[in-house]
Design a protein around this motif. Sequence first.
Motif, PDB file in Angstrom:
ATOM      1  N   ASN A  94      67.760  17.003  69.313  1.00  0.00           N
ATOM      2  CA  ASN A  94      67.991  16.237  70.536  1.00  0.00           C
ATOM      3  C   ASN A  94      66.720  16.340  71.371  1.00  0.00           C
ATOM      4  N   ILE A  95      66.224  15.206  71.825  1.00  0.00           N
ATOM      5  CA  ILE A  95      64.908  15.151  72.464  1.00  0.00           C
ATOM      6  C   ILE A  95      64.954  14.289  73.720  1.00  0.00           C
ATOM      7  N   ILE A  96      63.959  14.489  74.556  1.00  0.00           N
ATOM      8  CA  ILE A  96      63.696  13.596  75.691  1.00  0.00           C
ATOM      9  C   ILE A  96      62.420  12.823  75.404  1.00  0.00           C
ATOM     10  N   LEU A  97      62.450  11.520  75.657  1.00  0.00           N
ATOM     11  CA  LEU A  97      61.240  10.699  75.631  1.00  0.00           C
ATOM     12  C   LEU A  97      61.004  10.159  77.039  1.00  0.00           C
ATOM     13  N   ASP A  98      59.992  10.668  77.678  1.00  0.00           N
ATOM     14  CA  ASP A  98      59.590  10.229  79.005  1.00  0.00           C
ATOM     15  C   ASP A  98      59.129   8.773  78.948  1.00  0.00           C
ATOM     16  N   SER A  99      59.229   8.080  80.061  1.00  0.00           N
ATOM     17  CA  SER A  99      58.749   6.708  80.121  1.00  0.00           C
ATOM     18  C   SER A  99      57.231   6.665  79.998  1.00  0.00           C
ATOM     19  N   GLY A 100      56.716   5.691  79.245  1.00  0.00           N
ATOM     20  CA  GLY A 100      55.267   5.543  79.125  1.00  0.00           C
ATOM     21  C   GLY A 100      54.865   4.759  77.904  1.00  0.00           C
ATOM     22  N   THR A 101      53.614   4.337  77.886  1.00  0.00           N
ATOM     23  CA  THR A 101      53.117   3.543  76.762  1.00  0.00           C
ATOM     24  C   THR A 101      52.851   4.393  75.528  1.00  0.00           C
ATOM     25  N   THR A 102      52.521   5.674  75.713  1.00  0.00           N
ATOM     26  CA  THR A 102      52.296   6.556  74.563  1.00  0.00           C
ATOM     27  C   THR A 102      53.620   7.008  73.961  1.00  0.00           C
ATOM     28  N   THR A 103      54.580   7.391  74.813  1.00  0.00           N
ATOM     29  CA  THR A 103      55.883   7.809  74.304  1.00  0.00           C
ATOM     30  C   THR A 103      56.625   6.651  73.636  1.00  0.00           C
ATOM     31  N   LEU A 104      56.313   5.423  74.034  1.00  0.00           N
ATOM     32  CA  LEU A 104      56.906   4.262  73.365  1.00  0.00           C
ATOM     33  C   LEU A 104      56.537   4.241  71.886  1.00  0.00           C
ATOM     34  N   HIS A 105      55.319   4.678  71.570  1.00  0.00           N
ATOM     35  CA  HIS A 105      54.901   4.736  70.168  1.00  0.00           C
ATOM     36  C   HIS A 105      55.652   5.825  69.401  1.00  0.00           C
ATOM     37  N   GLN A 166      66.216  20.206  73.071  1.00  0.00           N
ATOM     38  CA  GLN A 166      65.302  21.040  72.286  1.00  0.00           C
ATOM     39  C   GLN A 166      63.842  20.742  72.608  1.00  0.00           C
ATOM     40  N   LYS A 167      63.482  19.451  72.645  1.00  0.00           N
ATOM     41  CA  LYS A 167      62.082  19.071  72.802  1.00  0.00           C
ATOM     42  C   LYS A 167      61.953  17.903  73.776  1.00  0.00           C
ATOM     43  N   ALA A 168      61.060  18.049  74.724  1.00  0.00           N
ATOM     44  CA  ALA A 168      60.774  16.961  75.667  1.00  0.00           C
ATOM     45  C   ALA A 168      59.344  16.485  75.459  1.00  0.00           C
ATOM     46  N   PHE A 169      59.176  15.174  75.321  1.00  0.00           N
ATOM     47  CA  PHE A 169      57.866  14.561  75.135  1.00  0.00           C
ATOM     48  C   PHE A 169      57.506  13.819  76.421  1.00  0.00           C
ATOM     49  N   LEU A 170      56.477  14.316  77.104  1.00  0.00           N
ATOM     50  CA  LEU A 170      56.091  13.776  78.405  1.00  0.00           C
ATOM     51  C   LEU A 170      54.760  13.045  78.335  1.00  0.00           C
ATOM     52  N   VAL A 204      53.345  17.492  75.656  1.00  0.00           N
ATOM     53  CA  VAL A 204      52.656  16.426  76.388  1.00  0.00           C
ATOM     54  C   VAL A 204      51.937  15.530  75.384  1.00  0.00           C
ATOM     55  N   THR A 205      52.080  14.233  75.561  1.00  0.00           N
ATOM     56  CA  THR A 205      51.386  13.258  74.716  1.00  0.00           C
ATOM     57  C   THR A 205      50.484  12.415  75.612  1.00  0.00           C
ATOM     58  N   ALA A 206      49.205  12.348  75.273  1.00  0.00           N
ATOM     59  CA  ALA A 206      48.257  11.620  76.129  1.00  0.00           C
ATOM     60  C   ALA A 206      47.034  11.215  75.315  1.00  0.00           C
ATOM     61  N   ASP A 207      46.488  10.044  75.617  1.00  0.00           N
ATOM     62  CA  ASP A 207      45.216   9.691  74.986  1.00  0.00           C
ATOM     63  C   ASP A 207      44.100  10.512  75.633  1.00  0.00           C
ATOM     64  N   HIS A 208      42.956  10.574  74.968  1.00  0.00           N
ATOM     65  CA  HIS A 208      41.903  11.516  75.367  1.00  0.00           C
ATOM     66  C   HIS A 208      41.317  11.238  76.745  1.00  0.00           C
ATOM     67  N   THR A 209      41.477  10.020  77.270  1.00  0.00           N
ATOM     68  CA  THR A 209      40.906   9.697  78.573  1.00  0.00           C
ATOM     69  C   THR A 209      41.639  10.403  79.713  1.00  0.00           C
ATOM     70  N   LYS A 210      42.829  10.940  79.460  1.00  0.00           N
ATOM     71  CA  LYS A 210      43.605  11.615  80.503  1.00  0.00           C
ATOM     72  C   LYS A 210      43.204  13.079  80.670  1.00  0.00           C
ATOM     73  N   ILE A 211      42.440  13.608  79.726  1.00  0.00           N
ATOM     74  CA  ILE A 211      42.146  15.040  79.716  1.00  0.00           C
ATOM     75  C   ILE A 211      40.984  15.376  80.662  1.00  0.00           C
ATOM     76  N   GLY A 212      41.130  16.493  81.366  1.00  0.00           N
ATOM     77  CA  GLY A 212      40.122  16.908  82.324  1.00  0.00           C
ATOM     78  C   GLY A 212      40.278  16.252  83.680  1.00  0.00           C
ATOM     79  N   LYS A 224      53.419  26.187  81.351  1.00  0.00           N
ATOM     80  CA  LYS A 224      54.717  25.586  81.078  1.00  0.00           C
ATOM     81  C   LYS A 224      54.672  24.632  79.881  1.00  0.00           C
ATOM     82  N   ILE A 225      53.466  24.296  79.437  1.00  0.00           N
ATOM     83  CA  ILE A 225      53.293  23.323  78.362  1.00  0.00           C
ATOM     84  C   ILE A 225      53.127  24.047  77.032  1.00  0.00           C
ATOM     85  N   ASP A 226      53.922  23.665  76.037  1.00  0.00           N
ATOM     86  CA  ASP A 226      53.857  24.303  74.716  1.00  0.00           C
ATOM     87  C   ASP A 226      52.891  23.597  73.772  1.00  0.00           C
TER      88      ASP A 226
END
Length: 252
Positions: A94-105, A166-170, A204-212, A224-226
């Motif tokens: 059982n999972i959570i999929l947060d709203s977003g263009t990456t989680t849509l994939h 069990q798992k949340a994808f943000l 957490v799911t994110a393209d590389h431009t979000k990092i930093g 808090k992030i696994d």
Amino acid sequence: MLPLERQKGLLEFLKQNHASTVSDLAAHFQVHEATIRRDLTTLEKKGLMKRTHGGVMLEEVHSEPSFQVRESVQYEEKERIGNRAAELIEDGDNIILDSGTTTLHIAKSIKNKKNLTVVTNDINIAATLRFSKSIKVIVTGGVLFHESYMLNGMITDETLSTVNIQKAFLGTPAFHHEKGLTHFDEYLVSAKRGMIRAAKRIIVTADHTKIGRVSIHSVADINKIDDLVIGKELEEADIKRLQNTDIQLHLA
């Protein structure tokens, strides 16, 4: 040193120091201040940093493009991220999929999984899974954001407070190795925090431009992030910084 190499170095310097002066940057890179100013002008036009009185600082995230624009930006990378994130999901989860263009994939990549329960605040994600007979979809309810089909608000928060996942994808517009998960819109923070409270494992799911990048409102500390699922385009310096945390890094 070529201008592109120096500009890359400037961004790395700012990621570590957050702010600097033109004179200090010129001394660090052993070039004239005029050369640094030209580099900073180029980076500022790209939205990567901003000039301040007498200095420069890494650009904070204050907004993001429309859903239609975000949907097409970094599309191939987000597709890879979705496929890699789906590998972390097992039949019966059982999972959570947060709203977003990456989680849509991610939703597109799990349509053939068996006996899943997916909780989401995204109508696009729910619609993507509508023909998957072995996946139970729970839509949080809430106020509809017409432009993105995201649901948010008090009803969303109440639904998230009643589930054990069990798992949340943000998704996120900004993720930093020290500041953690941040967001520019205070109205969206509560639901993300609710997802984190509801789940045992936070991914957490994110393209590389979000990092930093850093935004004004803190969503979750770095501890808090696994897991972080991100494109292989991530720069080596960012990889090393993230490897010094307790986060499990998955390069897609």
